[in-house]
Design an enzyme around this catalytic site. Structure first.
Site, PDB file in Angstrom:
ATOM      1  N   LYS A 184      68.770  22.974  42.496  1.00 15.40           N
ATOM      2  CA  LYS A 184      68.902  21.448  42.082  1.00 15.40           C
ATOM      3  C   LYS A 184      67.359  20.962  41.811  1.00 15.40           C
ATOM      4  O   LYS A 184      66.464  21.003  42.593  1.00 15.40           O
ATOM      5  CB  LYS A 184      69.498  20.535  43.221  1.00 15.40           C
ATOM      6  N   GLY A 241      60.850  19.598  51.516  1.00 17.05           N
ATOM      7  CA  GLY A 241      60.714  18.177  51.250  1.00 17.05           C
ATOM      8  C   GLY A 241      60.602  17.227  52.265  1.00 17.05           C
ATOM      9  O   GLY A 241      60.160  17.608  53.473  1.00 17.05           O
ATOM     10  N   SER A 242      60.962  16.026  52.062  1.00 12.01           N
ATOM     11  CA  SER A 242      60.635  15.038  53.182  1.00 12.01           C
ATOM     12  C   SER A 242      61.834  15.023  54.415  1.00 12.01           C
ATOM     13  O   SER A 242      62.737  15.427  54.146  1.00 12.01           O
ATOM     14  CB  SER A 242      60.783  13.659  52.563  1.00 12.01           C
ATOM     15  N   GLY A 245      64.887  13.242  53.285  1.00 19.75           N
ATOM     16  CA  GLY A 245      65.773  14.086  52.150  1.00 19.75           C
ATOM     17  C   GLY A 245      66.480  15.081  53.152  1.00 19.75           C
ATOM     18  O   GLY A 245      67.630  15.214  52.912  1.00 19.75           O
ATOM     19  N   GLY A 246      65.677  15.708  53.820  1.00 18.82           N
ATOM     20  CA  GLY A 246      66.020  17.090  54.442  1.00 18.82           C
ATOM     21  C   GLY A 246      67.437  16.566  55.656  1.00 18.82           C
ATOM     22  O   GLY A 246      68.377  17.172  55.682  1.00 18.82           O
ATOM     23  N   GLU A 265      62.513  22.788  55.213  1.00 15.78           N
ATOM     24  CA  GLU A 265      61.200  22.524  55.984  1.00 15.78           C
ATOM     25  C   GLU A 265      61.023  20.857  55.471  1.00 15.78           C
ATOM     26  O   GLU A 265      61.015  20.453  54.400  1.00 15.78           O
ATOM     27  CB  GLU A 265      60.093  23.304  55.095  1.00 15.78           C
ATOM     28  N   CYS A 302      52.044  20.411  52.934  1.00 12.13           N
ATOM     29  CA  CYS A 302      52.978  20.214  54.207  1.00 12.13           C
ATOM     30  C   CYS A 302      52.273  20.469  55.510  1.00 12.13           C
ATOM     31  O   CYS A 302      52.462  20.296  56.456  1.00 12.13           O
ATOM     32  CB  CYS A 302      54.036  21.084  54.071  1.00 12.13           C
ATOM     33  N   GLU A 395      54.870  11.375  59.791  1.00 12.38           N
ATOM     34  CA  GLU A 395      53.770  11.960  58.692  1.00 12.38           C
ATOM     35  C   GLU A 395      53.720  10.754  57.677  1.00 12.38           C
ATOM     36  O   GLU A 395      54.918  10.052  57.168  1.00 12.38           O
ATOM     37  CB  GLU A 395      54.808  13.162  58.041  1.00 12.38           C
TER      38      GLU A 395
END
Length: 530
Positions: A184, A241-242, A245-246, A265, A302, A395
């Site tokens: 994606k 990603g964030s 989202g994760g 991650e 990151c 974060e």
């Protein structure tokens, strides 16, 4: 030079999805770029069914043929030439020098995976031969190895469009393990995604592999992501990603009738501990070096250091603030990330216990201009405030760092003990601090994936000993890495063979050891045949 078509790539065929339109934006000029359309469930179904059909053939490739395929991917990426760099720079604003280096890292990691695939020792073959005369019960012949798992869904990242993009580490490690991949693509750089699809499509054709080995789904709609990870043929997910989202992907897959592993991650503040002794000796130079690390890549790494733990040292804080303010403002990857950054700073200040040291209030408004070109921010709070407010461990993705001032070494250890999971933790100390540092290490080992001494976390070496992961929320599985050759193990599972006829065993487990790999045989490592 390839003509960009704004299409998705489904198992060797370029298709024009009928979903909602979306556009990337040049963050440097704010120009809206070519319009693309979201893939729909029909495209997901086509990609997954093709992947499932390709899996048995792809899974059975010899190590040499498998390695040659990976090398072909790297060569086809290199063959994209300047077009790849120029298109990606238009979509990301990262600059040609940065992208040139990242392209080298990307092709280098592909070639590294090709080497371990050719060697085949990554399968961790283990053999215990039968003892039919053993009493009171005979011992059966048992052999096991790592095997691929099936179609893997990968989500490209925004901050590393090559190294963690369409053909980045997640995709390549899944392919290296023998799994078809459905990507994606990240919506911030769809044209870059398209060029990568051309590259791997060429590699698939060169190596005469089933086209279903790879598909690219373009889109920015949440239902597309949910449908992809919840598709019954999806066997695992790779995500960079964030945390938001994760976590959404983790929650969606947990509700499946058949849950699958998610290797995500996500967020990390990468705390840094500077002892009082080291700052007494080198406060100014360390503050300047820290400012460079925080501002590197506009703080959109990151591993960017987001929390700095010290005992009160005005010289260090003032130099850090002055240097951060003097550093040029960088461009954020997209307006959404920039707006989230400004919101995060506002929320920290709204606690009433965080001071903005190099205050630039005029830049803290959520206009498009300020969101894409935010200030470099130094915040400060007390150890007691940090310890009682978990929000301050969130974060804030961008060029900002929070200095936490301790009263003494006791608060140092309290903070180390109270940290959430992180990718890295760094310690700057001198020999006189060994007793304190030993105490810190014991605590930090519980909540980080990598401990760095007298260095800065930005910059991740790609090698066999690298670990880029950490306890939640840094990643969904702290025992796995998304960087380095061990990333291949995420997309595998163990299969054991008991009393299996020799002619039916996988080659890696056969007595003759045709691949000449190191295996554990009856408890001892050996490359000899049995």
């Amino acid at each position: 030079m390839y003509k960009l078509t704004q299409k998705s790539y489904i198992a060797g065929t370029w298709v024009s999805p009928k979903g909602e339109a979306f556009q990337a934006q040049n963050p440097a000029t704010q120009e809206l770029l070519s319009e693309h359309n979201n893939c729909l469930e029909s495209e997901i179904n086509s990609a997954m069914e093709a992947a499932q059909q390709a899996y048995p053939v792809f899974n059975q490739l010899s190590p040499v043929d498998h390695a040659n395929f990976l090398i072909a991917i790297a060569e086809e990426i290199e063959a994209l030439g300047d077009q790849l760099l120029e298109v990606c720079n238009q979509e990301t604003g990262l600059g040609l020098p940065r992208l040139t280096g990242e392209r080298g890292r990307t092709t280098g990691q592909i070639k590294a995976f090709a080497e371990i695939v050719k060697n085949a020792s990554w399968v961790q073959a283990s053999i215990d031969t039968a003892e039919p005369e053993r009493a009171p019960l005979p011992k059966p012949d048992l052999r096991k190895m790592l095997k691929s798992i099936g179609p893997v869904a990968v989500f490209g990242a925004s901050n590393f469009p090559f190294a963690f993009g369409t053909l980045g580490g997640d995709t390549i490690s899944a392919l290296a393990a023998g799994n078809p991949v459905i990507v994606k693509g990240h919506p911030s750089h769809p044209a870059t995604n398209e060029l990568f699809a051309y590259a791997i499509g060429n590699a698939i054709s060169r190596c005469e592999l089933p086209q279903g080995v790879f598909s690219l789904l373009q889109g920015n709609a949440i239902p597309l992501s949910v449908q992809l990870v919840c598709h019954p043929l999806t066997e695992a997910v790779g995500f960079t990603g964030s945390l938001t989202g994760g976590r959404a992907i983790m929650d969606a897959t947990a509700k499946r009738a058949k849950p699958i592993p998610v290797f995500a991650e996500m967020g990390s503040v990468n705390p840094m501990f500077f002892t009082n002794n080291v700052l007494t000796q080198s406060a100014e130079s360390l503050a300047k070096a820290l400012a460079g690390s925080v501002c590197m890549g506009t703080g959109q790494f990151c591993t960017s250091p987001g929390v700095i733990v010290i005992q009160k040292n005005d010289s260090f804080v003032n130099t850090l603030a002055e240097t951060m303010s003097a550093n040029p403002k960088g461009i954020m990857l997209n307006a959404g990330i920039g707006q989230a950054f400004l919101k995060g700073i506002q929320e920290f200040i709204a606690t009433g216990e965080v001071e903005w040291v190099n205050n630039d209030e005029a830049s803290l408004t959520s206009t498009t201009d300020n969101a894409l070109l935010p200030p470099n921010v130094v915040l400060k709070t007390t150890a007691s405030a940090f310890l009682k407010n978990p929000q301050l461990q969130s974060e804030v993705f961008g060029p900002a760092t929070l200095v936490v001032e301790c009263d003494d070494d006791v608060q140092f250890t309290q903070i180390a003990q109270g940290l959430e999971g992180n990718l890295t933790v760094s310690i700057h100390a001198v020999d006189e601090d060994n007793a304190l540092v030993k105490e810190l290490i014991v605590l930090l080992e519980q909540n980080t994936g990598r401990i760095i001494f007298n260095g800065f976390p930005t910059g991740v070496e790609v090698c066999g000993s690298q670990h880029h992961g950490g306890p939640y929320p840094a990643s969904s599985n702290g025992s796995t890495t998304s960087v380095g050759i061990d990333a291949i193990h995420r997309f595998t599972r163990v299969v054991a063979y008991q009393s299996t006829p020799a002619q039916l065993l996988p080659a890696a487990l056969q007595n003759a050891n045709p691949y000449n790999i190191v295996r554990r045989v009856n408890g001892k490592f050996s490359s000899q045949s049995i």
